[in-house]
Design a protein around this motif. Sequence first.
Motif, short mmCIF file in Angstrom:
data_model
loop_
_atom_site.label_atom_id
_atom_site.label_comp_id
_atom_site.label_asym_id
_atom_site.label_seq_id
_atom_site.Cartn_x
_atom_site.Cartn_y
_atom_site.Cartn_z
N PHE A 107 -6.07 0.87 0.57
CA PHE A 107 -5.23 1.57 -0.40
C PHE A 107 -5.95 2.83 -0.89
O PHE A 107 -5.38 3.92 -0.95
N GLN A 126 5.52 10.67 3.81
CA GLN A 126 5.02 9.34 3.46
C GLN A 126 5.89 8.25 4.09
O GLN A 126 5.38 7.26 4.61
N LEU A 138 -7.39 9.03 -8.59
CA LEU A 138 -7.62 7.67 -8.08
C LEU A 138 -7.95 6.75 -9.24
O LEU A 138 -7.47 5.60 -9.28
N ALA A 162 0.11 8.74 -5.36
CA ALA A 162 -0.60 9.85 -4.72
C ALA A 162 0.17 11.16 -4.83
O ALA A 162 -0.41 12.23 -4.80
N LEU A 206 -3.69 10.89 1.79
CA LEU A 206 -2.43 11.54 1.46
C LEU A 206 -2.60 12.45 0.25
O LEU A 206 -2.08 13.57 0.21
N GLY A 207 -3.38 11.98 -0.73
CA GLY A 207 -3.63 12.79 -1.92
C GLY A 207 -4.29 14.11 -1.56
O GLY A 207 -3.94 15.15 -2.11
N ILE A 244 0.85 -1.20 0.00
CA ILE A 244 0.00 0.00 0.00
C ILE A 244 0.88 1.25 0.00
O ILE A 244 0.64 2.21 -0.73
N PHE A 245 1.95 1.21 0.81
CA PHE A 245 2.86 2.36 0.87
C PHE A 245 3.49 2.62 -0.49
O PHE A 245 3.52 3.75 -0.97
N ALA A 295 -4.84 5.81 -10.86
CA ALA A 295 -4.10 4.87 -10.03
C ALA A 295 -4.69 3.47 -10.15
O ALA A 295 -3.96 2.47 -10.28
N THR A 311 0.99 4.03 -2.92
CA THR A 311 0.62 5.41 -2.59
C THR A 311 1.77 6.34 -2.93
O THR A 311 1.57 7.43 -3.46
N SER A 359 -5.96 5.37 1.84
CA SER A 359 -4.62 5.92 2.01
C SER A 359 -4.32 6.91 0.89
O SER A 359 -3.79 8.00 1.12
N PHE A 360 -4.70 6.53 -0.32
CA PHE A 360 -4.51 7.40 -1.49
C PHE A 360 -5.28 8.71 -1.30
O PHE A 360 -4.74 9.80 -1.51
#
Lengths: 434, 317
Positions: free
Chosen positions: A292, A327, A230, A193, A299-300, A185-186, A233, A189, A295-296
Amino acid sequence: MTPFLKNMFVIARRDFLAIVATPTFLLFLLAPLFMVGMGLAGGMGASQLADSARGAGRIVAVADASDVPALRAADVRLRGGLTRQVPALVIRIAGPANADPVAIAREKGSDTYAVLSGPLATPRIVEREPDSNAGRYLALLADDVLRSKAAGPLPPVAPRFESLSSGGTSIALQQSLGFGAVFIIFLLTLLLAGQTVSSLAEEKGNKVIEILAAAVPLESVFLGKLLGFLGVAVLFIAFWLVMALAGGLIAALQIDPAALASVQSASKAAAALAAAPATGWPFFLGIGFVYFILSFLLLGAVFLGVGAQAATVREIQMLSLPITIFQVGMFSLSTAAASAPGSRLSTIAQIFPFSSPLAMAARAATDDSKAVHLLALSWQAIWVALVVFLSVRLFRAGVLSGGSSWKFWRRGGRAVARAATAAAATTAQPADPH
Amino acid sequence: MNDFSVEARGLTKYFGDFKAVDDVSLAVPTGSIYGVLGPNGAGKTTSLRMTLGIIDPDAGSSRVFGERPQAVRHRIGYLPEERGLYPGMKAREAIAFMGALRGLDWSEGRRRAATFMTELGLERVIDEKIRKMSKGMAQMIQLIGSIVHAPDLIVLDEPFSGLDPVNQERLETLVRRERDRGATILFSTHVMAHAERLCDRLAIIARSQRRFEGTVDDARGLLPMQVRYTPRADADASAIAALLPAGAELRGDSWFFPIDDADVEPMLTRITASGLGVAGLSITRPALHDAFVHIVRQVDASFDANAGTDAVEEALA
């Protein structure tokens, strides 16, 4: 559909198409190929290096000829139970040619980790590093040979091995699944993101922002942009998922399953796959994807808000470093939490909104309660809304009003100065003779 | 139903320490063409932005169709002063996108885009990307984009700047047609000719404040009429000057002087009685241009005078 959602989708549609329908997008989509290529080249080089080094390593036992069979037998027996690889054993017959273990240790052509010489009861062990594994192993060999000599021939042990095929997955494996979820996920992102930081730069550059601001609520502009990114992504992930599945399928058809089973690393991978996360595979994968997305979005939204305040492309470039560090910070917090489930640190990581999606995905691997994820998702969604709301407020107050309000210290400073002047004026007034 | 589409009261905005807009009020009658005139930097754009709720005023309020402007966005069309379109979009898509933002269906937007563009002589570039167009063309596209959803209120910020005379003419026709459809039009400009031809009412903003509000005739009425008189008979200049109001100037054969409405007939009587005859006589109202310049100069003069007084007071203190 409410007008707000409708507006959001209009913006998202425009952004998505504007990104996807360009040749640059193809480059973006295929970028991981470079990473995979580099990784393969690096990995092959490293493994070649390791192979050549492994062939050259050895330990040496200088023993009487009568002890050699016992030494060999002990080496075979003990080696199977060791978790750490010990270099190959070379046995030499004691004699004037092999009198000096130090000379043997310094022989050119191979890495000699330890040399055993002298009587087995009081051996002299010369080792390259103090307290080394190789030295302890040689002592163990001597001990074993002596014992078998003293006890005489023993009937061989005939163990019956049974494996716990349905005894549940080990905690360690579940934790590594959690760690894997955090990492994936990190990584996604981090790769995807960060782009949102420059997304409003286009509208500010070509002045479309005023049309948008006049026509629709800014909240729907911000959310629409997030949604558009998104979409990009998800398209990116779907593309690579399909590629990976197709690649895997082709590989499975090409390679003989028997050969696959014989490879040690493959059996390890199979073991990891056989391990199940505490919530079960379907739920774990599903919730991982949802985390995910959250998280996106979280942070996005932060990056979008921060990027919206930047006036120039240079400022946006400067912002990318603190953003990456932020991040990585969230990643570190979540990995620390994933390796210690149930600890206070993991609770903090699960509650802190920006690390929450990562930490909660890890939790899904080790903790089988599912209701808590609904709570976490709502909590994270609230924060997405909050961040967007704050970003819009800042944007309206600063950028749209023509001020440079993100330099809040200046604005604050000016207000203080103005207040000070006013205060000075009022205090000065009574003393004024007029 | 309310007679005013737009009612803004006491709008005030600071940019840092600078008061960009100071207590400006606007009341735009429904179905009219309303002009906001003012020199560069007077605060026209900021006033319009506050009226539409794009930026928040520091004081004052704005109502459009009796509601908060944000609540009736779909009934408003807006052409900002700083023109902007996505350069990678095709003209038809750009117009449909702007319509979609205001709630118009995409396909209907595309259809109307083609109709509008054909009417305005832009049919050649319907499927051309914006980046390939001239500035004027792009401006016409944006204008179409801001009215494609048939809004009840159309706000145009300096719509004529950057257009050639032919397109200016087309734009004027378009504005009149939208008014005839029932829309209210509010636009800002500093080109008086357009305002004079189009506006039912207008407001003049100078130095951040509204300095005038009324019809074009009201504005022109602020200045006395101008007379140009050429006597037929030769006579002594001083004798003619005595006949005319004080301040009459002789340029060539003709005399020029301002005159109040009430003094027209007495002057005509005096000229007829004098026997000097009339070789030429015109009495004209000053143009809006003159009224505008007069108002702005007055404001500037009062500012200079205030600044001067302040400086004297400061020096004395």
